[in-house]
Motif scaffolding. Structure first.
Motif, PDB file in Angstrom:
ATOM      1  N   UNK A  89      34.259   6.014  36.880  1.00 49.89           N
ATOM      2  CA  UNK A  89      34.573   5.873  35.462  1.00 49.89           C
ATOM      3  C   UNK A  89      33.866   6.933  34.618  1.00 49.89           C
ATOM      4  N   UNK A  90      32.653   7.317  34.989  1.00 53.65           N
ATOM      5  CA  UNK A  90      31.936   8.338  34.223  1.00 53.65           C
ATOM      6  C   UNK A  90      32.590   9.705  34.360  1.00 53.65           C
ATOM      7  N   UNK A  91      33.055  10.034  35.544  1.00 50.93           N
ATOM      8  CA  UNK A  91      33.749  11.308  35.746  1.00 50.93           C
ATOM      9  C   UNK A  91      35.072  11.335  34.986  1.00 50.93           C
ATOM     10  N   UNK A  92      35.787  10.216  34.982  1.00 49.84           N
ATOM     11  CA  UNK A  92      37.037  10.147  34.224  1.00 49.84           C
ATOM     12  C   UNK A  92      36.771  10.300  32.729  1.00 49.84           C
ATOM     13  N   UNK A  93      35.752   9.614  32.236  1.00 54.32           N
ATOM     14  CA  UNK A  93      35.424   9.690  30.822  1.00 54.32           C
ATOM     15  C   UNK A  93      35.025  11.117  30.427  1.00 54.32           C
ATOM     16  N   UNK A  94      34.233  11.766  31.280  1.00 54.67           N
ATOM     17  CA  UNK A  94      33.842  13.153  31.012  1.00 54.67           C
ATOM     18  C   UNK A  94      35.076  14.064  30.991  1.00 54.67           C
ATOM     19  N   UNK A  95      35.988  13.880  31.921  1.00 52.26           N
ATOM     20  CA  UNK A  95      37.208  14.677  31.968  1.00 52.26           C
ATOM     21  C   UNK A  95      38.070  14.484  30.738  1.00 52.26           C
ATOM     22  N   UNK A  96      38.172  13.251  30.261  1.00 51.27           N
ATOM     23  CA  UNK A  96      38.950  12.972  29.055  1.00 51.27           C
ATOM     24  C   UNK A  96      38.334  13.674  27.854  1.00 51.27           C
ATOM     25  N   UNK A  97      37.021  13.601  27.738  1.00 48.49           N
ATOM     26  CA  UNK A  97      36.352  14.201  26.585  1.00 48.49           C
ATOM     27  C   UNK A  97      36.429  15.726  26.606  1.00 48.49           C
ATOM     28  N   UNK A  98      36.226  16.334  27.773  1.00 44.87           N
ATOM     29  CA  UNK A  98      36.270  17.799  27.843  1.00 44.87           C
ATOM     30  C   UNK A  98      37.701  18.291  27.651  1.00 44.87           C
ATOM     31  N   UNK A  99      38.699  17.513  28.074  1.00 45.57           N
ATOM     32  CA  UNK A  99      40.088  17.886  27.846  1.00 45.57           C
ATOM     33  C   UNK A  99      40.429  17.816  26.361  1.00 45.57           C
ATOM     34  N   UNK A 100      39.915  16.823  25.674  1.00 42.01           N
ATOM     35  CA  UNK A 100      40.150  16.725  24.234  1.00 42.01           C
ATOM     36  C   UNK A 100      39.523  17.892  23.491  1.00 42.01           C
TER      37      UNK A 100
END
Length: 92
Positions: free
Chosen positions: A66-77
């Protein structure tokens, strides 16, 4: 034994490489605009668009916590803001 995946500045794996490349092209396009080279800036915008088109498909190839997914979402935004918000504003 539990592997620690967290690094000093975030979570690193191959799923965010295209996002980083897209953001790099976005920043490069901004530099080109400030130098008056609008055609190169537009090319950077198109390459950033291609990177953004495929970064989700690459991210789906790996199981992430979940932390890797959250980081990916934020960096993509952040990448989308730079490439498709700030760079086009600078070009116009």
């Amino acid at each position: 034994m539990v592997k620690i995946r967290e690094k000093l500045n975030g979570y690193y794996n191959y799923t965010v490489i295209l996002t980083y490349l897209g953001m790099l092209f976005g920043f490069t396009g901004i530099v080109y605009v400030t130098e008056g080279q609008y055609s190169l800036a537009f090319i950077c915008l198109m390459i950033a668009g291609v990177c953004d088109m495929f970064d989700g498909a690459v991210a789906a190839t790996r199981q992430r916590d979940i932390n890797e997914k959250w980081y990916g979402i934020q960096i993509d935004s952040l990448s989308d803001l730079v490439c498709f918000g700030i760079l086009p504003a600078f070009i116009t």
